[in-house]
Write a protein that holds these residues in place. Sequence first.
Motif, PDB file in Angstrom:
ATOM      1  N   ALA A  22      33.775 -28.706 -36.830  1.00 26.98           N
ATOM      2  CA  ALA A  22      34.097 -27.283 -36.856  1.00 26.98           C
ATOM      3  C   ALA A  22      34.312 -26.730 -35.452  1.00 26.98           C
ATOM      4  O   ALA A  22      35.095 -25.797 -35.256  1.00 26.98           O
ATOM      5  CB  ALA A  22      32.981 -26.510 -37.548  1.00 26.98           C
ATOM      6  N   ALA A  23      33.616 -27.292 -34.469  1.00 27.33           N
ATOM      7  CA  ALA A  23      33.724 -26.820 -33.092  1.00 27.33           C
ATOM      8  C   ALA A  23      33.108 -27.853 -32.166  1.00 27.33           C
ATOM      9  O   ALA A  23      32.454 -28.800 -32.609  1.00 27.33           O
ATOM     10  CB  ALA A  23      33.011 -25.481 -32.932  1.00 27.33           C
ATOM     11  N   LEU A  24      33.320 -27.676 -30.854  1.00 26.83           N
ATOM     12  CA  LEU A  24      32.711 -28.577 -29.885  1.00 26.83           C
ATOM     13  C   LEU A  24      31.208 -28.392 -29.820  1.00 26.83           C
ATOM     14  O   LEU A  24      30.453 -29.358 -29.633  1.00 26.83           O
ATOM     15  CB  LEU A  24      33.327 -28.350 -28.496  1.00 26.83           C
ATOM     16  CG  LEU A  24      34.745 -28.883 -28.271  1.00 26.83           C
ATOM     17  CD1 LEU A  24      35.253 -28.428 -26.903  1.00 26.83           C
ATOM     18  CD2 LEU A  24      34.768 -30.405 -28.365  1.00 26.83           C
ATOM     19  N   LEU A  25      30.750 -27.147 -29.961  1.00 23.81           N
ATOM     20  CA  LEU A  25      29.318 -26.842 -29.871  1.00 23.81           C
ATOM     21  C   LEU A  25      29.036 -25.546 -30.621  1.00 23.81           C
ATOM     22  O   LEU A  25      29.948 -24.747 -30.861  1.00 23.81           O
ATOM     23  CB  LEU A  25      28.888 -26.724 -28.414  1.00 23.81           C
ATOM     24  CG  LEU A  25      29.322 -25.502 -27.595  1.00 23.81           C
ATOM     25  CD1 LEU A  25      28.508 -25.424 -26.318  1.00 23.81           C
ATOM     26  CD2 LEU A  25      30.795 -25.549 -27.246  1.00 23.81           C
ATOM     27  N   PRO A  26      27.785 -25.337 -30.995  1.00 23.92           N
ATOM     28  CA  PRO A  26      27.471 -24.111 -31.739  1.00 23.92           C
ATOM     29  C   PRO A  26      27.503 -22.889 -30.846  1.00 23.92           C
ATOM     30  O   PRO A  26      27.245 -22.964 -29.639  1.00 23.92           O
ATOM     31  CB  PRO A  26      26.044 -24.388 -32.242  1.00 23.92           C
ATOM     32  CG  PRO A  26      25.483 -25.387 -31.292  1.00 23.92           C
ATOM     33  CD  PRO A  26      26.633 -26.239 -30.850  1.00 23.92           C
ATOM     34  N   LYS A  27      27.820 -21.743 -31.431  1.00 23.38           N
ATOM     35  CA  LYS A  27      27.766 -20.470 -30.724  1.00 23.38           C
ATOM     36  C   LYS A  27      26.409 -19.840 -30.993  1.00 23.38           C
ATOM     37  O   LYS A  27      26.146 -19.340 -32.086  1.00 23.38           O
ATOM     38  CB  LYS A  27      28.893 -19.557 -31.198  1.00 23.38           C
ATOM     39  CG  LYS A  27      30.293 -20.064 -30.854  1.00 23.38           C
ATOM     40  CD  LYS A  27      31.364 -19.104 -31.328  1.00 23.38           C
ATOM     41  CE  LYS A  27      32.764 -19.619 -30.942  1.00 23.38           C
ATOM     42  NZ  LYS A  27      33.837 -18.723 -31.424  1.00 23.38           N
ATOM     43  N   LEU A  28      25.558 -19.896 -29.999  1.00 21.26           N
ATOM     44  CA  LEU A  28      24.211 -19.373 -30.154  1.00 21.26           C
ATOM     45  C   LEU A  28      24.160 -17.927 -29.704  1.00 21.26           C
ATOM     46  O   LEU A  28      24.876 -17.515 -28.789  1.00 21.26           O
ATOM     47  CB  LEU A  28      23.226 -20.202 -29.327  1.00 21.26           C
ATOM     48  CG  LEU A  28      23.135 -21.698 -29.702  1.00 21.26           C
ATOM     49  CD1 LEU A  28      22.194 -22.419 -28.747  1.00 21.26           C
ATOM     50  CD2 LEU A  28      22.670 -21.873 -31.136  1.00 21.26           C
ATOM     51  N   PRO A  29      23.284 -17.123 -30.331  1.00 19.92           N
ATOM     52  CA  PRO A  29      23.157 -15.720 -29.903  1.00 19.92           C
ATOM     53  C   PRO A  29      22.581 -15.650 -28.495  1.00 19.92           C
ATOM     54  O   PRO A  29      21.854 -16.531 -28.059  1.00 19.92           O
ATOM     55  CB  PRO A  29      22.191 -15.148 -30.945  1.00 19.92           C
ATOM     56  CG  PRO A  29      21.440 -16.324 -31.477  1.00 19.92           C
ATOM     57  CD  PRO A  29      22.414 -17.459 -31.458  1.00 19.92           C
TER      58      PRO A  29
END
Length: 313
Positions: A305-312
């Motif tokens: 889904a993506a290279l890395l997660p989008k963290l808050p």
Amino acid sequence: MINFRYHVVSLTAVFLALAIGLVVGTAALNGPVADSLKERVNGLSKDNSLMRQSVNNLQKELDMEEDFAAEMAQVYLPGKLSGRRVLVLSLPSGRDHTEGVVKMLQLAGANVTGRIDVQDKFINPDSNNNLLELAVTAARPNSVPTSGLPGNGHGVETSSALLASVLLDRPQGSPAITDADRRAVVQQYATSGYLTSENKISGAAEAVVLVSGQPYVDKFSAEKDESVVKIAEQFGRAHAIVVGGMGSAGGNVVSVVRGDPVLAQTISTVDNANTVQGQLVTSLALVQQLTEKKAGQYGVGDNAAALLPKLPQ
């Protein structure tokens, strides 16, 4: 009548013809044909040199990207998993990059409660009945309840469920497991050659990182790949779990999880955990699991889904 003189004359004619042919052929090759061949060889040599240079440049870029990821980890990871208790399981196919995954977890502040290396024997179909028996015999003397274990006759699934019940936090209201009982169960599996433990088990974990690699390719490959998925399922039933793999095709656990809409909702995967970048992302995916209760599929594969997660923030 054919005599000796006839043979001598015939052989002389043959060798003379060969000599004339060599002279004529050499003369022809020394002309346009030779020039054309020489030009083609020079062209191929130049192309080969350019390709070699291109490969060297790409390798240099890759090394720089890995160095960049390692430096970014030093800046971004510290504190992200402070106080979190993490169990690390490694499969034979993922053994080479397990150390890198562990270092990233520790850099993030995680308390690695244990590192367990699952052996090939554990997922070998021939071990099925022995694993079913061991799940009972390992639990019985150590006061570990077996009432919640799967009853479908799958040895890997049953033993994985038992190990998960003693190595991870137990449901609220369930009987507590002492560290002595926990280590005793692990030791029975280790003594039987099913796993090894890199360090002393220190308490129960709240999350799991399963480090895997390429899919199996032997005659039992389908059964082994299925067993690896069973391990992930049982350890992730009620706990945060991230699978750090290598590649996302061919039937390995990463590809199976991503292709299953149910498993993909609870199990996070990283398909390039054999690189520093992927090892960093494995820790970030675990942060996301623990803080947001959210699974994601990350890496460089087509189905990521993506290279890395989008963290808050």
